[in-house]
Enzyme design. Sequence first.
Site, mmCIF file in Angstrom:
data_model
loop_
_atom_site.group_PDB
_atom_site.id
_atom_site.type_symbol
_atom_site.label_atom_id
_atom_site.label_comp_id
_atom_site.label_asym_id
_atom_site.label_seq_id
_atom_site.Cartn_x
_atom_site.Cartn_y
_atom_site.Cartn_z
ATOM 1 N N TYR A 143 6.703 -0.271 8.026
ATOM 2 C CA TYR A 143 6.514 -0.990 9.201
ATOM 3 C C TYR A 143 7.007 -2.415 9.277
ATOM 4 C CZ TYR A 143 3.429 -2.881 13.082
ATOM 5 O OH TYR A 143 3.061 -3.448 14.135
ATOM 6 N N ASP A 231 11.124 -7.281 3.884
ATOM 7 C CA ASP A 231 10.187 -7.539 4.513
ATOM 8 C C ASP A 231 9.145 -7.460 3.640
ATOM 9 O OD1 ASP A 231 7.982 -7.506 6.293
ATOM 10 O OD2 ASP A 231 8.595 -6.048 7.673
ATOM 11 N N LYS A 259 1.304 -12.540 6.738
ATOM 12 C CA LYS A 259 -0.088 -12.202 5.871
ATOM 13 C C LYS A 259 -0.414 -13.395 5.038
ATOM 14 C CE LYS A 259 -0.095 -7.506 7.466
ATOM 15 N NZ LYS A 259 0.956 -6.451 7.853
HETATM 16 C C1 LIG Z 1 1.766 -6.402 8.896
HETATM 17 C C2 LIG Z 1 3.304 -6.203 8.947
HETATM 18 C C3 LIG Z 1 4.310 -6.848 9.719
HETATM 19 C C4 LIG Z 1 3.774 -7.278 11.262
HETATM 20 O O1 LIG Z 1 3.072 -8.480 10.977
HETATM 21 P P1 LIG Z 1 2.071 -8.958 12.341
HETATM 22 O O2 LIG Z 1 1.674 -10.376 11.717
HETATM 23 O O3 LIG Z 1 1.041 -7.969 12.339
HETATM 24 O O4 LIG Z 1 2.886 -8.914 13.411
HETATM 25 C C5 LIG Z 1 5.630 -6.447 9.386
HETATM 26 N N1 LIG Z 1 5.981 -5.993 8.137
HETATM 27 C C6 LIG Z 1 5.212 -5.624 7.253
HETATM 28 C C7 LIG Z 1 5.752 -5.076 6.050
HETATM 29 C C8 LIG Z 1 3.629 -5.621 7.487
HETATM 30 O O5 LIG Z 1 2.857 -5.245 6.734
#
Ligand SMILES: *Cc1c(COP(=O)(O)O)cnc(C)c1O
Length: 427
Positions: A143, A231, A259
């Site tokens: 994601y 990511d 995060k």
């Molecule tokens: C949570 C998440 C996102 C998106 O972050 P948001 O602050 O919710 O927009 C992108 N990449 C990864 C791997 C994530 O876990």
Amino acid sequence: MTTNEELWERALRVSPGGVNSPVRAFRAVGGGTPYFVARGEGAYVFDVEGRRYIDYVQSYGASILGHAHPKVVEAARKAAGRGSTFGAPTPGEVELAEEICARVEGCQEVRLVSSGTEAAMSAVRLARGVTGRDRVVLFAGCYHGHSDALLAGGGSGMATLGVPASAGVARSAVADTLVVPYNRVPDLGNDVAAVIVEPIAANMGLVPPAPGFLAGLREACTKAGALLIFDEVITGFRVARGGASTLVRLQPDLWCFGKVVGGGFPLAGFGGRRELMEQLAPAGAVYQAGTLSGNPVATAAALATLSLLDDGGYTALSAYTGRLAAGLAGIAREAGLELQVPVAGPLLGVFFGTEPVLDYEGARRSAATGLFPPLMRGLLEKGVAIAPGPYEILFPSLAHGEQDLHETLDAFAEVAKKLAPAQEPSA
Ligand SMILES: *Cc1c(COP(=O)(O)O)cnc(C)c1O
């Protein structure tokens, strides 16, 4: 006293689906009323009815110290008192960028943004701008937020050109997005701008990288002239002081952070080598901006959080996680429940089945057992909160202690006894 029920009815009237992020609704675990959090403290959240839960949601990984750490609260309170947004640079932005670059080897500059979605979206734009190419490769089950180009589905077992993973995403927006299976190095053409990957996949349950996968990706990207984007929105500053790239000793070209780095506030970022980052506006031609980017309250909380995260913290967090995983696996075995408990340092997932899960196909097989909803609900009833979806992982925090570990395992032991008879024997 307000009840969860009453708030839920009101929420449903004024918010789509009752929530501001779909994962918070209980639809993936059979529906019904979620708990409304009145406050959090360390390892716990308390709902509006006064029930306490040992919390493994921890804002889907945004919280690593536990809730309302006094030092973070104090830093944010002080910063808010000085004014919360200016539209001019503030010292905290410089300090946070320096701290990130000091921790993440190879990351020389960062641009701060407000969400992980923005970080990934902007990193991809930068990669396209730098390479002059359009194609982006991502892995099924990973994601990267909800920007159009990265909201692509497909990749069931083989490489597929993306199809929109949501209504409202134009086919043209994902026409250059290639979706491939995790843990297999794809062939890259010379039209690929970037390969974006979670170095430890944590949005399809927990799927650690297979040996050689990330090194193979690094090599393939270099050969094809494509940029490799890690990511690290979940793994950054959670799996180690410098995140996953320092753990696996591989440097991507660009990193996405979010995060943990925000200290519980809307702050994220992306970074990389200087010559790449300098292609961003105002230095370069790739446009990217944000009114609240580098917000001073958020940077103060972020700096306070990072200042409390040293090697000892990561060792302690991994130790708790390891014991939790061993406890869960042992209890499942005794109960005759076929459970996989993958662990990567302080990250922990659960899958139903006898085989380790290597990709999204495997994760879907686990979800299809239908055992996750009763697991989640059973634990919640016993005062242990895990995220209400089969593709989420557990996030122990530094505030979780011995007593929490025992209570969690006791709760799981009772739930496992009920789940085991419901499990179809695997063929
Ligand atoms: C949570 C998440 C996102 C998106 O972050 P948001 O602050 O919710 O927009 C992108 N990449 C990864 C791997 C994530 O876990």
